[in-house]
Design an enzyme around this catalytic site. Structure first.
Site, PDB file in Angstrom:
ATOM      1  N   CYS A   3     -37.170  30.969 -12.553  1.00 13.89           N
ATOM      2  CA  CYS A   3     -36.229  30.061 -11.887  1.00 13.89           C
ATOM      3  C   CYS A   3     -36.956  28.774 -11.512  1.00 13.89           C
ATOM      4  CB  CYS A   3     -35.650  30.743 -10.654  1.00 13.89           C
ATOM      5  SG  CYS A   3     -34.376  29.783  -9.830  1.00 13.89           S
ATOM      6  N   ALA A   6     -28.629  35.676 -24.025  1.00 11.93           N
ATOM      7  CA  ALA A   6     -27.876  35.177 -22.869  1.00 11.93           C
ATOM      8  C   ALA A   6     -26.566  34.541 -23.315  1.00 11.93           C
ATOM      9  CB  ALA A   6     -28.732  34.194 -22.076  1.00 11.93           C
ATOM     10  N   ARG A   7     -26.580  33.248 -23.627  1.00 17.12           N
ATOM     11  CA  ARG A   7     -25.330  32.519 -23.854  1.00 17.12           C
ATOM     12  C   ARG A   7     -24.536  33.035 -25.049  1.00 17.12           C
ATOM     13  NH1 ARG A   7     -26.698  27.033 -24.918  1.00 17.12           N
ATOM     14  NH2 ARG A   7     -28.726  27.908 -25.480  1.00 17.12           N
TER      15      ARG A   7
END
Length: 452
Positions: free
Chosen positions: A115, A203-204
């Site tokens: 992150c 992920a996407r």
């Protein structure tokens, strides 16, 4: 990450952790379509430490519930040996506490170090860091092939992932290939070879269509969305989260008639109506209501069998509209006990996990009293117990309909005495009703709280 079950991280296709996407419906759908391992969305340690673990008998799930009754993390037996819990943490003590909280319900624990926050991006040499992390005994490491300042549209650094894969002996999971590589199932292997990774995390591409995990090829988007909605209804997913995930799937179709119906939906029921699934919604919610009624009946039967016959019960509730401001039955009961030279009332409060309602038993002069009705808060349950005691004893409880209120009159006299004595200090700033409230609260401090 650490694991508590023999979970292999080699040759796996994995659903990546995605904020607002990786909730239970999406994880289960990905497993249905062929994912080997699924990650939950990143959850912050401080938030999780405030949660309590609740077994939801109606949904057949394990819920981690915040103090405001919001479900922060929900899981079920179907995914227990394949779900990885990802947390965000900057404190080893908190991370350990959260890991212990969830370890029996998940297959592994993952610490997010990617992150773009200051505490998680102090890295001098990526490969050297990974080698140091490997020595701690972790089972695997996932690498997103982008720098902290880069966005999804930037090319993924397959060379960096490959360098890491070749530098360590533990499995390396490659992430970040949705933009450049993964458009269909066969592309997953291409990305794996380009990075020399042990496994691939998606992920996407999975967010847009989770059937990307199917070897046989993706399903039509409409079927995928309907399958997702079924899980969302089945596991009582909050409609805002369901709506968000469906919008990510629709993408350029958001301006279609279907997309506009979804956009204006303000409940799970309206989402189902938009996708012509009203009948499924009604059938599922009816099943839930029937199961809830059955469980409540069973629980009531068990309560009746275990009920202490010496407890005096009445079916009463506390309604503050029936009392003057700052006056409660608990205060009246405390005042009566002082007057009669009895020990102060002792309240024992329990909460049912099934519906999270409260019931309180108050003991006064060795006799126990409780309401036969369960309340939505501990405070309301205790007030109801006090009402049962006062009515059994034939003592006024302070209701407006009882006429002159001696407790209010007593406070007025005490306030007047303070004024007459010239006591303009602290006592005047804190009127007697505040003292009485503190006395009532102090009795709560001695009241044990138990879980049923």
């Amino acid at each position: 990450m650490t694991v508590n079950t023999p979970l292999c991280f080699r040759g796996k296709n994995i659903l990546a952790p995605m904020v607002r996407v990786g909730t239970l419906p999406m994880r289960l759908l990905a497993l249905d379509y062929g994912a080997d391992i699924v990650y939950c969305e990143e959850l912050i340690d401080i938030k999780m430490m405030q949660c309590k673990r609740v077994v939801n008998e109606i949904l057949e799930t394990v819920d981690f519930v915040a103090p405001n009754e919001r479900v922060v993390f929900r899981t079920c037996e179907r995914e227990r040996h394949r779900v990885i819990f990802q947390m965000g943490s900057a404190d080893a003590g908190r991370a350990l506490a959260v890991a212990k909280l969830v370890e029996s319900d998940v297959a592994g624990i993952d610490i997010n170090m990617g992150c773009p926050k200051e505490y998680s991006t102090k890295v001098e040499d990526t490969v050297d860091l990974v080698k140091r992390i490997e020595k701690t005994g972790i089972a695997a490491i996932a690498v997103h092939g982008r720098k902290k300042e880069e966005r999804p549209q930037h090319p993924v650094h397959c060379d960096v992932i490959k360098a890491i894969s070749e530098a360590v002996s533990i499995p390396v999971i490659a992430n970040g290939g949705s933009h450049d590589f993964i458009k269909e199932y066969g592309d997953i292997e291409t990305f794996q070879k380009a990075t020399a990774a042990s496994s691939v995390m998606i992920a996407r591409a999975a967010m847009w269509n989770p059937s990307i995990f199917r070897k046989e090829g993706p399903f039509p988007l409409r079927k995928v969305m309907q399958d997702y909605i079924k899980y969302a209804v089945r596991y009582d997913n909050h409609y805002t989260n369901t709506k968000y995930c469906l919008c990510q799937m629709l993408r350029e179709q958001l301006e279609t008639a279907q997309g506009k119906k979804l956009h204006v939906a303000q409940s799970t029921q309206e989402i189902c109506e938009a996708f012509e699934m009203s009948e499924f919604y009604e059938e599922t919610t009816a099943l839930f209501e029937a199961k809830k009624t059955s469980l409540e009946t069973k629980k009531q039967d068990e309560d009746d069998q275990m009920e202490d016959p010496n407890v005096i019960k009445m079916a009463v509730r506390f309604d503050k509209r029936e009392y003057p401001p700052q006056i409660t039955p608990k205060m009246y009961l405390l005042e009566w006990c002082r007057k009669e030279k009895h020990p102060q009332p002792v309240y024992e409060t329990v909460q049912r996990p099934l519906d999270r309602l409260f019931c309180s038993v108050v003991t006064v002069a060795d006799q126990k009293y409780r309401s036969a009705l369960w309340d939505k808060s501990k405070k309301l349950a205790e007030q109801a117990a006090a009402i049962v005691c006062l009515r059994t004893l034939g003592v006024p409880e302070g209701k407006l309909c009882e006429g002159e209120n001696h407790l209010i009159n007593k406070r007025k006299r005490e306030d007047q005495e303070h004024l007459n004595n010239g006591d303009h200090g602290k006592d005047l700033a804190e009127p007697s009703h505040k003292k009485a409230s503190f006395a009532e609260e102090s009795s709560d401090m001695n009241a044990p709280k138990m879980q049923w």
